[in-house]
Design a protein around this motif. Structure first.
Motif, PDB file in Angstrom:
ATOM      1  N   CYS A 100      32.462  40.216  43.595  1.00 52.95           N
ATOM      2  CA  CYS A 100      31.267  39.399  43.365  1.00 52.95           C
ATOM      3  C   CYS A 100      30.112  39.790  44.278  1.00 52.95           C
ATOM      4  O   CYS A 100      29.035  39.206  44.193  1.00 52.95           O
ATOM      5  CB  CYS A 100      31.607  37.921  43.541  1.00 52.95           C
ATOM      6  N   GLY A 101      30.331  40.750  45.184  1.00 52.25           N
ATOM      7  CA  GLY A 101      29.245  41.266  46.004  1.00 52.25           C
ATOM      8  C   GLY A 101      29.205  40.803  47.441  1.00 52.25           C
ATOM      9  O   GLY A 101      28.499  41.370  48.255  1.00 52.25           O
ATOM     10  N   SER A 102      29.959  39.766  47.789  1.00 54.10           N
ATOM     11  CA  SER A 102      29.953  39.281  49.169  1.00 54.10           C
ATOM     12  C   SER A 102      31.061  39.968  49.972  1.00 54.10           C
ATOM     13  O   SER A 102      31.891  40.679  49.417  1.00 54.10           O
ATOM     14  CB  SER A 102      30.153  37.761  49.189  1.00 54.10           C
ATOM     15  N   PRO A 117      34.091  32.815  36.325  1.00 58.01           N
ATOM     16  CA  PRO A 117      32.854  33.404  36.846  1.00 58.01           C
ATOM     17  C   PRO A 117      32.750  33.280  38.368  1.00 58.01           C
ATOM     18  O   PRO A 117      33.230  32.296  38.952  1.00 58.01           O
ATOM     19  CB  PRO A 117      31.750  32.579  36.169  1.00 58.01           C
ATOM     20  N   CYS A 118      32.118  34.266  38.975  1.00 52.45           N
ATOM     21  CA  CYS A 118      31.871  34.214  40.416  1.00 52.45           C
ATOM     22  C   CYS A 118      31.050  32.962  40.715  1.00 52.45           C
ATOM     23  O   CYS A 118      30.152  32.601  39.964  1.00 52.45           O
ATOM     24  CB  CYS A 118      31.118  35.456  40.873  1.00 52.45           C
ATOM     25  N   GLY A 119      31.395  32.292  41.807  1.00 49.25           N
ATOM     26  CA  GLY A 119      30.696  31.071  42.194  1.00 49.25           C
ATOM     27  C   GLY A 119      31.318  29.802  41.645  1.00 49.25           C
ATOM     28  O   GLY A 119      30.916  28.706  42.030  1.00 49.25           O
ATOM     29  N   THR A 120      32.299  29.911  40.762  1.00 48.78           N
ATOM     30  CA  THR A 120      32.948  28.726  40.205  1.00 48.78           C
ATOM     31  C   THR A 120      33.764  28.028  41.285  1.00 48.78           C
ATOM     32  O   THR A 120      34.483  28.671  42.039  1.00 48.78           O
ATOM     33  CB  THR A 120      33.881  29.106  39.036  1.00 48.78           C
ATOM     34  N   ARG A 121      33.627  26.712  41.363  1.00 43.69           N
ATOM     35  CA  ARG A 121      34.467  25.933  42.280  1.00 43.69           C
ATOM     36  C   ARG A 121      35.747  25.559  41.547  1.00 43.69           C
ATOM     37  O   ARG A 121      35.728  25.193  40.379  1.00 43.69           O
ATOM     38  CB  ARG A 121      33.728  24.682  42.741  1.00 43.69           C
ATOM     39  N   VAL A 122      36.871  25.663  42.261  1.00 44.99           N
ATOM     40  CA  VAL A 122      38.182  25.431  41.662  1.00 44.99           C
ATOM     41  C   VAL A 122      38.990  24.523  42.578  1.00 44.99           C
ATOM     42  O   VAL A 122      39.090  24.774  43.783  1.00 44.99           O
ATOM     43  CB  VAL A 122      38.944  26.766  41.461  1.00 44.99           C
ATOM     44  N   LYS A 123      39.564  23.480  41.996  1.00 43.57           N
ATOM     45  CA  LYS A 123      40.506  22.640  42.737  1.00 43.57           C
ATOM     46  C   LYS A 123      41.880  23.264  42.560  1.00 43.57           C
ATOM     47  O   LYS A 123      42.351  23.447  41.434  1.00 43.57           O
ATOM     48  CB  LYS A 123      40.498  21.216  42.201  1.00 43.57           C
ATOM     49  N   VAL A 124      42.532  23.608  43.675  1.00 46.93           N
ATOM     50  CA  VAL A 124      43.848  24.234  43.653  1.00 46.93           C
ATOM     51  C   VAL A 124      44.854  23.242  44.214  1.00 46.93           C
ATOM     52  O   VAL A 124      44.666  22.707  45.303  1.00 46.93           O
ATOM     53  CB  VAL A 124      43.867  25.534  44.499  1.00 46.93           C
ATOM     54  N   VAL A 137      35.308  30.884  43.724  1.00 46.62           N
ATOM     55  CA  VAL A 137      35.705  32.207  43.249  1.00 46.62           C
ATOM     56  C   VAL A 137      34.698  33.227  43.783  1.00 46.62           C
ATOM     57  O   VAL A 137      33.501  33.128  43.499  1.00 46.62           O
ATOM     58  CB  VAL A 137      35.751  32.274  41.703  1.00 46.62           C
ATOM     59  N   THR A 138      35.192  34.195  44.587  1.00 48.20           N
ATOM     60  CA  THR A 138      34.326  35.220  45.162  1.00 48.20           C
ATOM     61  C   THR A 138      34.835  36.631  44.891  1.00 48.20           C
ATOM     62  O   THR A 138      34.258  37.593  45.380  1.00 48.20           O
ATOM     63  CB  THR A 138      34.207  35.042  46.690  1.00 48.20           C
ATOM     64  N   ASP A 139      35.928  36.754  44.122  1.00 43.57           N
ATOM     65  CA  ASP A 139      36.511  38.077  43.910  1.00 43.57           C
ATOM     66  C   ASP A 139      37.292  38.093  42.605  1.00 43.57           C
ATOM     67  O   ASP A 139      37.545  37.045  42.006  1.00 43.57           O
ATOM     68  CB  ASP A 139      37.435  38.422  45.082  1.00 43.57           C
ATOM     69  N   ARG A 140      37.683  39.272  42.158  1.00 44.86           N
ATOM     70  CA  ARG A 140      38.523  39.466  40.971  1.00 44.86           C
ATOM     71  C   ARG A 140      39.934  39.810  41.412  1.00 44.86           C
ATOM     72  O   ARG A 140      40.137  40.466  42.425  1.00 44.86           O
ATOM     73  CB  ARG A 140      37.985  40.599  40.100  1.00 44.86           C
ATOM     74  N   GLY A 141      40.897  39.373  40.639  1.00 39.97           N
ATOM     75  CA  GLY A 141      42.298  39.660  40.937  1.00 39.97           C
ATOM     76  C   GLY A 141      43.103  38.410  40.710  1.00 39.97           C
ATOM     77  O   GLY A 141      42.585  37.410  40.210  1.00 39.97           O
ATOM     78  N   PRO A 142      44.347  38.408  41.025  1.00 36.88           N
ATOM     79  CA  PRO A 142      45.140  39.506  41.575  1.00 36.88           C
ATOM     80  C   PRO A 142      45.561  40.474  40.468  1.00 36.88           C
ATOM     81  O   PRO A 142      45.523  40.127  39.293  1.00 36.88           O
ATOM     82  CB  PRO A 142      46.352  38.811  42.175  1.00 36.88           C
ATOM     83  N   ASN A 143      45.990  41.653  40.874  1.00 42.95           N
ATOM     84  CA  ASN A 143      46.397  42.671  39.912  1.00 42.95           C
ATOM     85  C   ASN A 143      47.906  42.757  39.766  1.00 42.95           C
ATOM     86  O   ASN A 143      48.413  43.707  39.207  1.00 42.95           O
ATOM     87  CB  ASN A 143      45.834  44.028  40.330  1.00 42.95           C
ATOM     88  N   LEU A 144      48.618  41.780  40.272  1.00 42.71           N
ATOM     89  CA  LEU A 144      50.077  41.750  40.135  1.00 42.71           C
ATOM     90  C   LEU A 144      50.452  40.904  38.929  1.00 42.71           C
ATOM     91  O   LEU A 144      49.857  39.856  38.689  1.00 42.71           O
ATOM     92  CB  LEU A 144      50.716  41.163  41.395  1.00 42.71           C
ATOM     93  N   PRO A 145      51.435  41.341  38.157  1.00 39.93           N
ATOM     94  CA  PRO A 145      51.838  40.545  36.992  1.00 39.93           C
ATOM     95  C   PRO A 145      52.381  39.186  37.423  1.00 39.93           C
ATOM     96  O   PRO A 145      53.063  39.069  38.433  1.00 39.93           O
ATOM     97  CB  PRO A 145      52.920  41.393  36.325  1.00 39.93           C
ATOM     98  N   GLY A 146      52.027  38.175  36.661  1.00 41.74           N
ATOM     99  CA  GLY A 146      52.550  36.833  36.915  1.00 41.74           C
ATOM    100  C   GLY A 146      51.757  36.027  37.918  1.00 41.74           C
ATOM    101  O   GLY A 146      52.078  34.874  38.162  1.00 41.74           O
ATOM    102  N   ARG A 147      50.722  36.584  38.515  1.00 43.89           N
ATOM    103  CA  ARG A 147      49.898  35.853  39.487  1.00 43.89           C
ATOM    104  C   ARG A 147      48.605  35.421  38.809  1.00 43.89           C
ATOM    105  O   ARG A 147      47.986  36.196  38.092  1.00 43.89           O
ATOM    106  CB  ARG A 147      49.564  36.721  40.698  1.00 43.89           C
ATOM    107  N   ILE A 148      48.199  34.174  39.047  1.00 46.49           N
ATOM    108  CA  ILE A 148      46.969  33.670  38.429  1.00 46.49           C
ATOM    109  C   ILE A 148      45.814  33.615  39.410  1.00 46.49           C
ATOM    110  O   ILE A 148      44.685  33.344  39.016  1.00 46.49           O
ATOM    111  CB  ILE A 148      47.188  32.288  37.775  1.00 46.49           C
ATOM    112  N   GLY A 149      46.066  33.848  40.690  1.00 40.27           N
ATOM    113  CA  GLY A 149      44.987  33.830  41.671  1.00 40.27           C
ATOM    114  C   GLY A 149      45.470  34.243  43.041  1.00 40.27           C
ATOM    115  O   GLY A 149      46.669  34.224  43.327  1.00 40.27           O
ATOM    116  N   ASP A 150      44.517  34.632  43.882  1.00 38.94           N
ATOM    117  CA  ASP A 150      44.755  34.950  45.295  1.00 38.94           C
ATOM    118  C   ASP A 150      43.846  34.076  46.131  1.00 38.94           C
ATOM    119  O   ASP A 150      42.639  34.027  45.888  1.00 38.94           O
ATOM    120  CB  ASP A 150      44.410  36.410  45.598  1.00 38.94           C
ATOM    121  N   LEU A 151      44.410  33.406  47.141  1.00 35.08           N
ATOM    122  CA  LEU A 151      43.621  32.543  48.018  1.00 35.08           C
ATOM    123  C   LEU A 151      43.328  33.231  49.336  1.00 35.08           C
ATOM    124  O   LEU A 151      44.086  34.092  49.789  1.00 35.08           O
ATOM    125  CB  LEU A 151      44.393  31.253  48.322  1.00 35.08           C
ATOM    126  N   SER A 152      42.236  32.814  49.978  1.00 44.12           N
ATOM    127  CA  SER A 152      41.967  33.254  51.343  1.00 44.12           C
ATOM    128  C   SER A 152      43.020  32.641  52.261  1.00 44.12           C
ATOM    129  O   SER A 152      43.713  31.685  51.899  1.00 44.12           O
ATOM    130  CB  SER A 152      40.569  32.804  51.771  1.00 44.12           C
TER     131      SER A 152
END
Length: 176
Positions: A100-102, A117-124, A137-152
């Motif tokens: 997303c550029g940051s 979309p970049c900048g979307t707020r998500v309750k996890v 949301v500040t990035d794209r991924g994860p690239n592993l099968p079966g994962r729906i997101g990566d957290l800081s």
């Protein structure tokens, strides 16, 4: 009879005087085009084998589902939620540029998602202990099968999931 074919008649040059100096570039341009068209596509992370894990031992992908939001009063306006396995970034990503550029900040409450979309707020929500965190949301991924997101790292700590590395979670996207 005058000037017959080949007898004193001068033919006009085929390329003209202004194109002749550039004639030497034609082979280089053909070669560049051929190399571009024959080059393989980009190497994607999902195409690479997991380190130390054979394809037969690789984990089966988790199925995800969309469920209606149960808490519209949170200020978020999710159209639906996604459930599945979520992980957190490794330590080597801090300071790197995100999709997303940051620059990635492990201390910020952020996440990577494949399509939101970049900048979307998500309750996890960690479905194991019901702890929640709101991230951006500040990035794209994860690239592993079966994962729906990566957290800081900071967001993973809020969910108490840093020891496990990944947990089953619900993502409820909100407003940009």
């Amino acid at each position: 009879m005058g000037a017959a074919h080949g007898q004193g008649a001068r033919r006009a040059p085929l390329l003209g005087p202004f194109l002749a100096p550039f004639l030497f570039l034609a082979p280089a341009m053909v070669l560049a085009l051929a190399l571009t068209l024959s080059a393989p596509g980009p190497v994607l992370a999902q195409d690479l084998p997991l380190a130390g894990i054979s394809e037969q031992e690789a984990p089966a992908p988790e199925l995800t589902s969309v469920v209606p939001s149960a808490e519209p009063e949170t200020g978020l306006a999710p159209a639906g939620a996604e459930e599945g396995r979520i992980s957190h970034y490794g330590p080597g990503f801090h300071g790197r540029r995100t999709a997303c550029g940051s620059r990635f900040d492990a201390k910020a409450l952020t996440m990577a998602h494949k399509t939101l979309p970049c900048g979307t707020r998500v309750k996890v929500t960690n479905l194991k202990n019901r702890r929640t965190v709101i991230v951006e949301v500040t990035d794209r991924g994860p690239n592993l099968p079966g994962r729906i997101g990566d957290l800081s790292t900071a967001a993973a700590r809020e969910l108490d999931m840093t020891r496990e590395g990944f947990v089953q979670a619900r993502l409820e996207p909100g407003l940009r």
